[in-house]
Design a protein around this motif. Structure first.
Motif, mmCIF file in Angstrom:
data_model
loop_
_atom_site.group_PDB
_atom_site.id
_atom_site.type_symbol
_atom_site.label_atom_id
_atom_site.label_comp_id
_atom_site.label_asym_id
_atom_site.label_seq_id
_atom_site.Cartn_x
_atom_site.Cartn_y
_atom_site.Cartn_z
ATOM 1 N N ASN A 40 0.792 -1.222 0.000
ATOM 2 C CA ASN A 40 0.000 0.000 0.000
ATOM 3 C C ASN A 40 0.825 1.274 0.000
ATOM 4 O OD1 ASN A 40 0.816 -0.678 2.644
ATOM 5 N ND2 ASN A 40 -0.787 0.598 3.515
ATOM 6 N N THR A 41 2.138 1.191 0.222
ATOM 7 C CA THR A 41 3.017 2.359 0.198
ATOM 8 C C THR A 41 4.334 1.943 -0.461
ATOM 9 O OG1 THR A 41 4.102 1.907 2.310
ATOM 10 C CG2 THR A 41 2.055 3.217 2.398
ATOM 11 N N GLN A 84 -9.461 4.852 -2.434
ATOM 12 C CA GLN A 84 -10.347 4.326 -1.396
ATOM 13 C C GLN A 84 -9.905 2.925 -0.961
ATOM 14 O OE1 GLN A 84 -14.004 4.713 -3.703
ATOM 15 N NE2 GLN A 84 -14.839 6.024 -2.085
ATOM 16 N N ALA A 85 -9.487 2.100 -1.914
ATOM 17 C CA ALA A 85 -9.034 0.749 -1.594
ATOM 18 C C ALA A 85 -7.767 0.788 -0.746
ATOM 19 C CB ALA A 85 -8.803 -0.053 -2.870
ATOM 20 N N LEU A 86 -6.846 1.703 -1.063
ATOM 21 C CA LEU A 86 -5.640 1.854 -0.241
ATOM 22 C C LEU A 86 -6.003 2.285 1.172
ATOM 23 C CD1 LEU A 86 -3.249 3.581 -2.795
ATOM 24 C CD2 LEU A 86 -3.020 1.277 -1.859
ATOM 25 N N ASP A 87 -6.950 3.212 1.288
ATOM 26 C CA ASP A 87 -7.401 3.650 2.614
ATOM 27 C C ASP A 87 -8.056 2.508 3.374
ATOM 28 O OD1 ASP A 87 -6.468 6.211 2.103
ATOM 29 O OD2 ASP A 87 -8.449 6.996 1.537
ATOM 30 N N PHE A 88 -8.871 1.703 2.677
ATOM 31 C CA PHE A 88 -9.521 0.570 3.325
ATOM 32 C C PHE A 88 -8.493 -0.422 3.848
ATOM 33 C CE2 PHE A 88 -11.248 -3.739 3.216
ATOM 34 C CZ PHE A 88 -12.323 -3.601 4.078
ATOM 35 N N LEU A 89 -7.466 -0.702 3.039
ATOM 36 C CA LEU A 89 -6.416 -1.623 3.471
ATOM 37 C C LEU A 89 -5.750 -1.082 4.740
ATOM 38 C CD1 LEU A 89 -3.982 -3.531 1.252
ATOM 39 C CD2 LEU A 89 -3.168 -2.455 3.307
ATOM 40 N N GLU A 90 -5.383 0.195 4.725
ATOM 41 C CA GLU A 90 -4.684 0.806 5.858
ATOM 42 C C GLU A 90 -5.567 0.863 7.109
ATOM 43 O OE1 GLU A 90 -1.592 2.358 7.905
ATOM 44 O OE2 GLU A 90 -1.426 1.949 5.759
ATOM 45 N N GLU A 91 -6.803 1.294 6.946
ATOM 46 C CA GLU A 91 -7.670 1.554 8.099
ATOM 47 C C GLU A 91 -8.428 0.332 8.595
ATOM 48 O OE1 GLU A 91 -10.135 4.696 6.621
ATOM 49 O OE2 GLU A 91 -8.423 6.069 6.360
ATOM 50 N N PRO A 98 -2.126 -7.446 11.432
ATOM 51 C CA PRO A 98 -0.969 -6.579 11.652
ATOM 52 C C PRO A 98 0.257 -7.045 10.863
ATOM 53 C CG PRO A 98 -1.433 -7.884 13.607
ATOM 54 C CD PRO A 98 -2.551 -8.132 12.654
ATOM 55 N N LEU A 99 1.008 -6.077 10.362
ATOM 56 C CA LEU A 99 2.200 -6.378 9.584
ATOM 57 C C LEU A 99 3.338 -6.775 10.518
ATOM 58 C CD1 LEU A 99 2.102 -3.357 7.089
ATOM 59 C CD2 LEU A 99 0.969 -5.579 6.904
#
Length: 109
Positions: A40-41, A84-91, A98-99
Motif C-alpha cells: 500500500n506504500t 479508497q481501496a488503499l485507505d480501506f487496506l490501511e484503516e 498486523p504487519l
C-alpha cells in the motif's frame, strides 16, 4: 511458498472471522520464516520484495517453509476507487492483520 488472495475474504461487503495465516503458519513444524506485508506504500512494497526474496531463498536452501502473506488492495473486487481501496487496506485490514515478522529462525539461530 504459498500465495493467497484476501480480496474474496476481507472486502468491505464480506463478513466472517478473520484468519491470520502468518501467525498460524508460523506455528507449523518446518516453518522457518513467516511474515505479513502490504503493498500500500512505496516503503511497504520494498519490504514485500525483501520478504518474498528471503522466503524463496530459505526454501531454495532447503531450510524449511518460507511464508509471506501479502495484503493487497483490490479496488475492482471491492467496487472502490484505487485511493479508497488503499485507505480501506490501511484503516480496516492492517488493524486486523498486523504487519510484521512472526517467525524467523535465522534471527533466532
Amino acid at each position: 511458498f504459498l500465495v493467497m488472495s484476501y480480496a474474496q475474504l476481507t472486502g468491505p461487503e464480506r463478513e466472517g472471522a478473520p484468519v491470520n495465516m502468518a501467525e498460524l503458519i508460523s506455528n507449523i513444524k518446518g516453518c522457518v520464516y513467516s511474515e505479513r506485508v502490504a503493498v500500500n506504500t512505496p516503503a511497504n512494497i520494498a519490504k514485500t520484495k525483501r520478504a518474498i526474496k528471503k522466503a524463496l531463498e530459505l526454501q531454495k536452501a532447503g531450510k524449511g517453509l518460507g511464508f509471506v502473506e501479502v495484503l493487497s488492495p483490490c479496488p475492482t473486487g471491492w467496487s472502490m476507487k484505487p485511493v479508497q481501496a488503499l485507505d480501506f487496506l490501511e484503516e480496516s485490514m492492517i488493524p486486523i492483520y498486523p504487519l510484521g515478522v512472526f517467525k524467523d529462525e535465522e534471527v533466532n539461530a
